[in-house]
Design an enzyme around this catalytic site. Structure first.
Site, short mmCIF file in Angstrom:
data_model
loop_
_atom_site.label_atom_id
_atom_site.label_comp_id
_atom_site.label_asym_id
_atom_site.label_seq_id
_atom_site.Cartn_x
_atom_site.Cartn_y
_atom_site.Cartn_z
N HIS A 130 0.86 -1.19 0.00
CA HIS A 130 0.00 0.00 0.00
C HIS A 130 0.89 1.25 0.00
O HIS A 130 1.93 1.27 0.66
CB HIS A 130 -0.92 0.00 1.21
CG HIS A 130 -1.97 1.06 1.14
ND1 HIS A 130 -1.71 2.37 1.46
CD2 HIS A 130 -3.26 1.01 0.74
CE1 HIS A 130 -2.80 3.09 1.26
NE2 HIS A 130 -3.77 2.29 0.82
N GLU A 133 -3.39 1.69 -7.59
CA GLU A 133 -3.79 2.83 -6.76
C GLU A 133 -2.80 3.99 -6.96
O GLU A 133 -1.73 4.01 -6.32
CB GLU A 133 -3.77 2.44 -5.29
CG GLU A 133 -4.69 1.29 -4.93
CD GLU A 133 -5.06 1.34 -3.46
OE1 GLU A 133 -6.23 1.50 -3.17
OE2 GLU A 133 -4.16 1.26 -2.61
N SER A 192 -9.71 7.35 -4.03
CA SER A 192 -10.88 8.24 -3.96
C SER A 192 -12.12 7.67 -4.66
O SER A 192 -12.88 8.41 -5.30
CB SER A 192 -10.52 9.62 -4.50
OG SER A 192 -9.54 10.20 -3.67
C1 PEP Z 1 -6.71 3.13 0.01
O1 PEP Z 1 -6.38 3.36 1.16
O2 PEP Z 1 -6.35 2.07 -0.53
C2 PEP Z 1 -7.51 4.11 -0.71
C3 PEP Z 1 -7.76 3.90 -1.97
O3 PEP Z 1 -7.93 5.21 0.00
P1 PEP Z 1 -9.02 6.30 -0.46
O4 PEP Z 1 -10.22 5.54 -0.94
O5 PEP Z 1 -9.28 7.10 0.75
O6 PEP Z 1 -8.43 7.09 -1.58
#
Ligand code: PEP
Length: 238
Positions: free
Chosen positions: A90, A159, A195
């Site tokens: 992550h 991500e 998000s």
């Molecule tokens: C995450 O922590 O993997 C994430 C995508 O956070 P957010 O949805 O807050 O952007």
């Protein structure tokens, strides 16, 4: 379809239990077969009696079964709660907690040896995104160095760092392009994270090659998380 919630450093044991109960009730009452994942804080892990489509996993662990690693959590402790899904790579662990690529490979290999599901997260920072799609893909491929992409229980989460927790999701075209390029050589489920919210989840799940979402902030209320599971259910029925 996989809908996953990363609690990060939120919720208590009590509120985690309530959250999971609400999600489990929804899943059982609606016969939902959406694959649901919940990653609470380590202190809130427990032997939850959930529907088989729900896995409660670990956000983090140290690559050891047990030993002398003060403050860390090994697999002996995770197994006590039947944990069989873990997050690795992550962006908050890479960038804020400074986990190196070599530690990530060690964690990956260890989790693989234990035979658990791995959600391996990759994604580029803003300056790389601004350099264009080829730079983005080169950055992501480097994050796969030493990672066995043939592992049967691997799930990949794309991500973008700049989209995590910022309220600024990547555009659907950008997500589509990255997933398309990953799909050329990767036959594993591909998630998007960054998000995701109740309003954009339906469109994101419609993107070609998108097999689900990993969600932080907006997934921390059971109501919103359930809405995302409903969106995935609708997507499956299309
Ligand atoms: C995450 O922590 O993997 C994430 C995508 O956070 P957010 O949805 O807050 O952007």
């Amino acid at each position: 379809m996989i809908i996953a919630s990363n609690f990060k450093t939120n919720h208590t044991r009590k509120s985690t239990k309530e959250f999971i109960k609400q999600v489990d009730n929804f899943v059982k009452n609606t016969n939902s077969d959406v694959q649901t994942r919940i990653y609470p804080t380590a202190t809130a892990l427990d032997n939850f009696d959930c529907d088989k489509s729900i896995k409660v996993g670990a956000q983090n662990f140290y690559p050891t079964f047990k030993g002398s690693f003060t403050g860390e959590i090994g697999f002996e402790q995770l197994q006590e709660f039947g944990v069989d899904s873990v997050l690795i790579g992550h962006s908050e662990r890479r960038h804020i907690l400074k986990e190196s690529s070599s530690l990530l490979v060690k964690k990956y290999d260890f989790a693989k040896e234990q035979g658990v599901e791995i959600v391996y997260c990759v994604g580029e920072p803003k300056e790389v995104r601004e350099a264009g799609i080829d730079a983005v893909m080169a950055y992501i491929w480097e994050q796969f160095d030493g990672i066995d992409l043939d592992y049967s229980k691997l799930i990949i989460a794309y991500e973008p760092v700049w989209a995590i927790g910022t309220g600024l999701s990547a555009s659907n075209d950008d997500i589509k392009e990255v997933l398309k390029r990953l799909r050329k050589s990767i036959r594993k489920p591909l998630l998007y994270g960054g998000s995701v919210n109740v309003d954009n989840v339906g469109d994101i799940l419609d993107i070609e090659n998108c097999d689900g979402v990993l969600v932080g902030t907006v997934s921390w209320t059971a109501e919103a998380f359930i809405k995302m599971i409903e969106a995935a259910q609708k997507n499956k029925e299309k």
